[in-house]
Design a protein around this motif. Structure first.
Motif, PDB file in Angstrom:
ATOM      1  N   GLY A  11       0.820  -1.200   0.000  1.00 57.45           N
ATOM      2  CA  GLY A  11       0.000   0.000   0.000  1.00 57.45           C
ATOM      3  C   GLY A  11       0.856   1.252   0.000  1.00 57.45           C
ATOM      4  N   LEU A  12       0.278   2.350  -0.467  1.00 58.53           N
ATOM      5  CA  LEU A  12       0.993   3.614  -0.548  1.00 58.53           C
ATOM      6  C   LEU A  12       0.032   4.766  -0.337  1.00 58.53           C
ATOM      7  N   ALA A  13       0.450   5.732   0.486  1.00 59.67           N
ATOM      8  CA  ALA A  13      -0.277   6.987   0.650  1.00 59.67           C
ATOM      9  C   ALA A  13       0.745   8.119   0.643  1.00 59.67           C
ATOM     10  N   ILE A  14       0.407   9.223   0.009  1.00 60.03           N
ATOM     11  CA  ILE A  14       1.295  10.376  -0.049  1.00 60.03           C
ATOM     12  C   ILE A  14       0.549  11.592   0.476  1.00 60.03           C
ATOM     13  N   THR A  21       4.033   7.253   2.652  1.00 59.58           N
ATOM     14  CA  THR A  21       3.987   6.177   3.630  1.00 59.58           C
ATOM     15  C   THR A  21       3.788   4.871   2.875  1.00 59.58           C
ATOM     16  N   CYS A  22       4.784   4.021   2.991  1.00 58.33           N
ATOM     17  CA  CYS A  22       4.823   2.759   2.248  1.00 58.33           C
ATOM     18  C   CYS A  22       4.594   1.608   3.230  1.00 58.33           C
ATOM     19  N   VAL A  23       3.693   0.714   2.883  1.00 58.31           N
ATOM     20  CA  VAL A  23       3.360  -0.401   3.766  1.00 58.31           C
ATOM     21  C   VAL A  23       3.293  -1.681   2.957  1.00 58.31           C
ATOM     22  N   VAL A  76       6.034  -1.719  -4.503  1.00 60.37           N
ATOM     23  CA  VAL A  76       6.086  -3.122  -4.905  1.00 60.37           C
ATOM     24  C   VAL A  76       6.650  -3.926  -3.742  1.00 60.37           C
ATOM     25  N   ALA A  77       5.900  -4.899  -3.280  1.00 56.24           N
ATOM     26  CA  ALA A  77       6.351  -5.795  -2.218  1.00 56.24           C
ATOM     27  C   ALA A  77       6.704  -7.149  -2.818  1.00 56.24           C
ATOM     28  N   TYR A  94       1.413  -5.271  -5.600  1.00 49.35           N
ATOM     29  CA  TYR A  94       1.567  -3.900  -6.077  1.00 49.35           C
ATOM     30  C   TYR A  94       0.507  -3.006  -5.451  1.00 49.35           C
ATOM     31  N   SER A  95       0.933  -1.847  -5.008  1.00 53.69           N
ATOM     32  CA  SER A  95      -0.032  -0.866  -4.541  1.00 53.69           C
ATOM     33  C   SER A  95      -0.679  -0.188  -5.748  1.00 53.69           C
ATOM     34  N   SER A  96      -1.706   0.586  -5.477  1.00 56.03           N
ATOM     35  CA  SER A  96      -2.215   1.464  -6.516  1.00 56.03           C
ATOM     36  C   SER A  96      -1.161   2.516  -6.853  1.00 56.03           C
ATOM     37  N   ILE A  97      -1.224   3.027  -8.064  1.00 57.29           N
ATOM     38  CA  ILE A  97      -0.328   4.110  -8.476  1.00 57.29           C
ATOM     39  C   ILE A  97      -0.896   5.431  -7.941  1.00 57.29           C
TER      40      ILE A  97
END
Length: 100
Positions: A11-14, A21-23, A76-77, A94-97
């Protein structure tokens, strides 16, 4: 469907200030050795990566990184599964872009 893990996610939030923030998380199968790698990509190129060994329960890797505007970002995990020193398989999530 998996060997060595039961699930993997990314997951990703900016934030508005550019803090990414990368999870990522993985649930292991304890018969194998698992390593979790998380990459932050900018326009499809890795700009930062982290990794951690996975224990006997769900492992969550969360990191922050400051990014610049005008780009697309994705996390990408990758879970790498080993038996002894041999790699059995690797699995990606993969997180969303996120455009920032």
């Amino acid at each position: 469907r998996y060997v060595g893990i039961s699930n993997i996610s990314a997951g990703l939030a900016i934030s508005t200030s550019g803090k990414a923030t990368c999870v990522s998380s993985v649930m292991p199968d304890n018969r194998y050795t698992v390593t979790l790698t998380m990459e932050l990509q900018q326009d499809g190129r890795t700009i930062k990566s982290w990794n951690t060994p996975v224990g006997t329960s769900q492992t969550v890797l969360e990191k922050s990184y400051n990014v610049t505007s005008g780009h697309d970002y994705q996390v990408v995990a990758t879970a790498t599964v080993k038996s002894g020193s041999s790699v059995i398989n690797s699995y990606k999530a993969y997180s969303s872009i996120v455009s920032y």
